[in-house]
Write an enzyme that holds these catalytic residues in place. Structure first.
Site, PDB file in Angstrom:
ATOM      1  N   CYS A  45      38.405  30.593  42.504  1.00  0.00           N
ATOM      2  CA  CYS A  45      37.360  29.962  43.351  1.00  0.00           C
ATOM      3  C   CYS A  45      37.391  30.945  44.639  1.00  0.00           C
ATOM      4  CB  CYS A  45      37.777  28.669  43.820  1.00  0.00           C
ATOM      5  SG  CYS A  45      37.865  27.318  42.651  1.00  0.00           S
TER       6      CYS A  45
HETATM    7  C1  BEZ Z   1      41.174  28.745  40.257  1.00  0.00           C
HETATM    8  O1  BEZ Z   1      40.451  28.647  40.911  1.00  0.00           O
HETATM    9  O2  BEZ Z   1      41.875  29.869  40.241  1.00  0.00           O
HETATM   10  C2  BEZ Z   1      41.493  27.790  39.275  1.00  0.00           C
HETATM   11  C3  BEZ Z   1      41.314  26.368  39.722  1.00  0.00           C
HETATM   12  C4  BEZ Z   1      41.743  25.404  38.828  1.00  0.00           C
HETATM   13  C5  BEZ Z   1      42.352  25.665  37.801  1.00  0.00           C
HETATM   14  C6  BEZ Z   1      42.566  26.814  37.223  1.00  0.00           C
HETATM   15  C7  BEZ Z   1      42.154  27.939  38.063  1.00  0.00           C
END
Ligand code: BEZ
Length: 211
Positions: A45
């Site tokens: 994210c």
């Molecule tokens: C991420 O943004 O890295 C992420 C968020 C939730 C689950 C897996 C990755």
């Protein structure tokens, strides 16, 4: 209920990192891209929100307003923004909705319980100036989005909204387009004065009309 193409994008009022907004009012006459992410302070994210910030000039050129959403609160978003800025060498330049009560997530069916009970998946909604949903895509949490693809789709949507063309596989702005089947062969020369090719009777191409 899931949102389908052509539906009116649900309206809402929400707190964001740039103040309270009413979604339809905030969109005004612009196109919009509403995209959810699973959670603040997560690695994928962080790269995604930074990527959109770095492409803001490209969205502006196309009259598109981006807005992000997750079920984290305003305090969390505001603490996270310096990380997004630092990691991606950007300054956040669009709002993130604080959807703690899951109003937006529910309206847009962004929580897929078999993937995660609590967090939003990576949904993308492109909304036209008529407030109708033009595109939906859903990615899993583990896959960061390709925002160059989102821009490419916006180019296609904006072109096909005003010209009787469709865009072929892997099309990019400036490349030949497909004349829609509804255009009769005899009307092609007047409608597409740049010329055309007949690849098959049902597959007729023309240089991009607005270039
Ligand atoms: C991420 O943004 O890295 C992420 C968020 C939730 C689950 C897996 C990755």
């Amino acid at each position: 209920m899931s949102i389908r193409l052509g539906d009116t994008a649900p309206d809402f009022t929400a707190n964001t990192t740039m103040g309270e907004i009413n979604f339809h009012e905030w969109l005004g006459d612009s196109w919009g891209i509403l995209f959810s992410h699973p959670a603040d302070f997560t690695p994928v994210c962080t790269t995604e929100l930074g990527s959109v910030a770095s492409l803001k000039g490209e969205f502006d050129k196309r009259n598109v307003k981006p807005i992000a959403v997750s079920v984290d609160g305003l305090e969390s978003h505001n603490k996270w923004i310096p990380d997004i800025n630092e990691v991606n060498n950007v300054t956040m330049n669009y709002p993130i909705i604080a959807d703690e009560d899951k109003l937006v997530a529910t309206l847009y069916d962004m929580i897929h319980p078999n993937a995660s009970e609590k967090a939003t998946v990576r949904s993308v909604f492109i909304i036209g100036p008529d407030k109708k949903v033009k595109l939906t895509i859903t990615y899993p949490a583990s896959t960061g989005r390709n925002f160059a693809e989102i821009l490419r789709v916006i180019d296609s949507l904006q072109l096909t909204a005003v010209h009787s063309v469709a865009t072929p596989a892997n099309w990019n702005d400036g490349e030949d387009c497909i004349i829609v089947p509804a255009v009769k062969d005899e009307d092609i020369p007047s409608k597409f004065p740049k010329g055309h090719k007949v690849v098959k009777p049902y597959l007729r191409t023309t240089p991009q009309p607005n270039k």
